[in-house]
Design an enzyme around this catalytic site. Structure first.
Site, PDB file in Angstrom:
ATOM      1  N   HIS A  20       0.841  -1.108   0.032  1.00 24.57           N
ATOM      2  CA  HIS A  20      -0.131   0.063   0.077  1.00 24.57           C
ATOM      3  C   HIS A  20       0.875   1.197   0.069  1.00 24.57           C
ATOM      4  O   HIS A  20       1.621   1.310   0.811  1.00 24.57           O
ATOM      5  CB  HIS A  20      -0.991  -0.054   1.264  1.00 24.57           C
ATOM      6  CG  HIS A  20      -2.007   1.129   1.382  1.00 24.57           C
ATOM      7  ND1 HIS A  20      -2.374   1.609   2.455  1.00 24.57           N
ATOM      8  CD2 HIS A  20      -2.598   1.761   0.063  1.00 24.57           C
ATOM      9  CE1 HIS A  20      -3.193   2.634   2.372  1.00 24.57           C
ATOM     10  NE2 HIS A  20      -3.244   2.641   0.815  1.00 24.57           N
ATOM     11  N   ASP A  28       6.784   7.583 -20.916  1.00 20.89           N
ATOM     12  CA  ASP A  28       7.090   7.737 -22.505  1.00 20.89           C
ATOM     13  C   ASP A  28       8.526   7.554 -22.803  1.00 20.89           C
ATOM     14  O   ASP A  28       9.458   7.308 -22.305  1.00 20.89           O
ATOM     15  CB  ASP A  28       6.454   9.100 -23.035  1.00 20.89           C
ATOM     16  CG  ASP A  28       7.093  10.438 -22.606  1.00 20.89           C
ATOM     17  OD1 ASP A  28       8.434  10.324 -22.244  1.00 20.89           O
ATOM     18  OD2 ASP A  28       6.503  11.545 -22.880  1.00 20.89           O
ATOM     19  N   HIS A  95       5.860  19.194 -14.662  1.00 21.60           N
ATOM     20  CA  HIS A  95       6.661  18.016 -15.014  1.00 21.60           C
ATOM     21  C   HIS A  95       8.045  17.868 -14.530  1.00 21.60           C
ATOM     22  O   HIS A  95       8.616  16.748 -14.149  1.00 21.60           O
ATOM     23  CB  HIS A  95       6.829  18.339 -16.534  1.00 21.60           C
ATOM     24  CG  HIS A  95       7.955  17.190 -17.225  1.00 21.60           C
ATOM     25  ND1 HIS A  95       7.205  15.959 -17.439  1.00 21.60           N
ATOM     26  CD2 HIS A  95       8.883  17.124 -18.045  1.00 21.60           C
ATOM     27  CE1 HIS A  95       8.073  15.270 -18.087  1.00 21.60           C
ATOM     28  NE2 HIS A  95       8.912  15.877 -18.411  1.00 21.60           N
ATOM     29  N   TYR A 117       4.401  14.400 -22.441  1.00 22.23           N
ATOM     30  CA  TYR A 117       4.091  14.047 -21.143  1.00 22.23           C
ATOM     31  C   TYR A 117       3.083  13.183 -20.936  1.00 22.23           C
ATOM     32  O   TYR A 117       2.075  13.167 -20.299  1.00 22.23           O
ATOM     33  CB  TYR A 117       3.410  15.580 -20.887  1.00 22.23           C
ATOM     34  CG  TYR A 117       4.337  16.793 -20.931  1.00 22.23           C
ATOM     35  CD1 TYR A 117       5.314  16.986 -20.127  1.00 22.23           C
ATOM     36  CD2 TYR A 117       3.949  17.694 -22.045  1.00 22.23           C
ATOM     37  CE1 TYR A 117       6.176  17.824 -20.507  1.00 22.23           C
ATOM     38  CE2 TYR A 117       4.836  18.831 -22.302  1.00 22.23           C
ATOM     39  CZ  TYR A 117       6.014  18.922 -21.648  1.00 22.23           C
ATOM     40  OH  TYR A 117       6.867  19.887 -21.599  1.00 22.23           O
ATOM     41  N   SER A 118       3.220  11.834 -21.643  1.00 23.62           N
ATOM     42  CA  SER A 118       2.427  10.827 -21.407  1.00 23.62           C
ATOM     43  C   SER A 118       3.267   9.883 -20.276  1.00 23.62           C
ATOM     44  O   SER A 118       3.767   8.892 -20.529  1.00 23.62           O
ATOM     45  CB  SER A 118       2.236   9.909 -22.714  1.00 23.62           C
ATOM     46  OG  SER A 118       1.512  10.454 -23.618  1.00 23.62           O
ATOM     47  N   ASN A 119       3.160  10.745 -19.016  1.00 27.57           N
ATOM     48  CA  ASN A 119       3.717  10.011 -17.946  1.00 27.57           C
ATOM     49  C   ASN A 119       2.838  10.101 -16.689  1.00 27.57           C
ATOM     50  O   ASN A 119       2.097  10.997 -16.576  1.00 27.57           O
ATOM     51  CB  ASN A 119       5.299  10.528 -17.655  1.00 27.57           C
ATOM     52  CG  ASN A 119       5.817  10.768 -18.691  1.00 27.57           C
ATOM     53  OD1 ASN A 119       6.321  10.107 -19.559  1.00 27.57           O
ATOM     54  ND2 ASN A 119       6.233  12.203 -19.297  1.00 27.57           N
TER      55      ASN A 119
END
Length: 128
Positions: A20, A28, A95, A117-119
């Site tokens: 947890h 990316d 970012h 920014y596909s993170n």
């Protein structure tokens, strides 16, 4: 031979050991991964697999209570996450802050996605 679930042994191992509040990142193609963090590189080709393709598979085995993403991420990217994890809590940071947070993740899964920014960092939840 394993019959169901995630067949990538590295990803399966990492998810199995998460507790947890532990974190993993899905990033990316161009994201800078800290050298001391476990890197699971699954890039097959320019653009493949996408962030969404990887997220869908990971969600088969991982309970996620929070997603951390950059303010710079597109609305479409945020929508992809909302469609796949409908009731998840979001935390938006810069970012630069997201890059710093990857110093504390259990592992980083590098996709072939080329959309800027596909993170995201996924925070592990509990199933009860």
């Amino acid at each position: 031979m394993k019959k169901t679930g995630i067949f990538n042994s590295e990803i399966s191992r990492v998810i199995a050991k998460l507790g947890h509040k532990d974190k993993i990142a899905i990033v990316d193609l161009g994201f800078p991964i800290p050298s001391h963090v476990e890197r699971i590189d699954i890039v097959l080709d320019f653009g493949r697999p996408t962030f969404e393709e990887v997220l869908k598979v990971i969600l088969k085995e991982l309970e996620v209570e929070q997603v951390i993403l950059a303010h710079e991420s597109s609305k479409k990217f945020e929508q992809i996450i909302k469609e796949n994890i409908p009731r998840v809590e979001f935390l938006k940071i810069s970012h630069e802050e997201l890059k710093k947070l990857t110093n504390d993740v259990v592992a980083v899964i590098r996709t072939g996605d080329v959309v800027p920014y596909s993170n995201a960092i996924l925070v592990s939840g509990v199933i009860f």
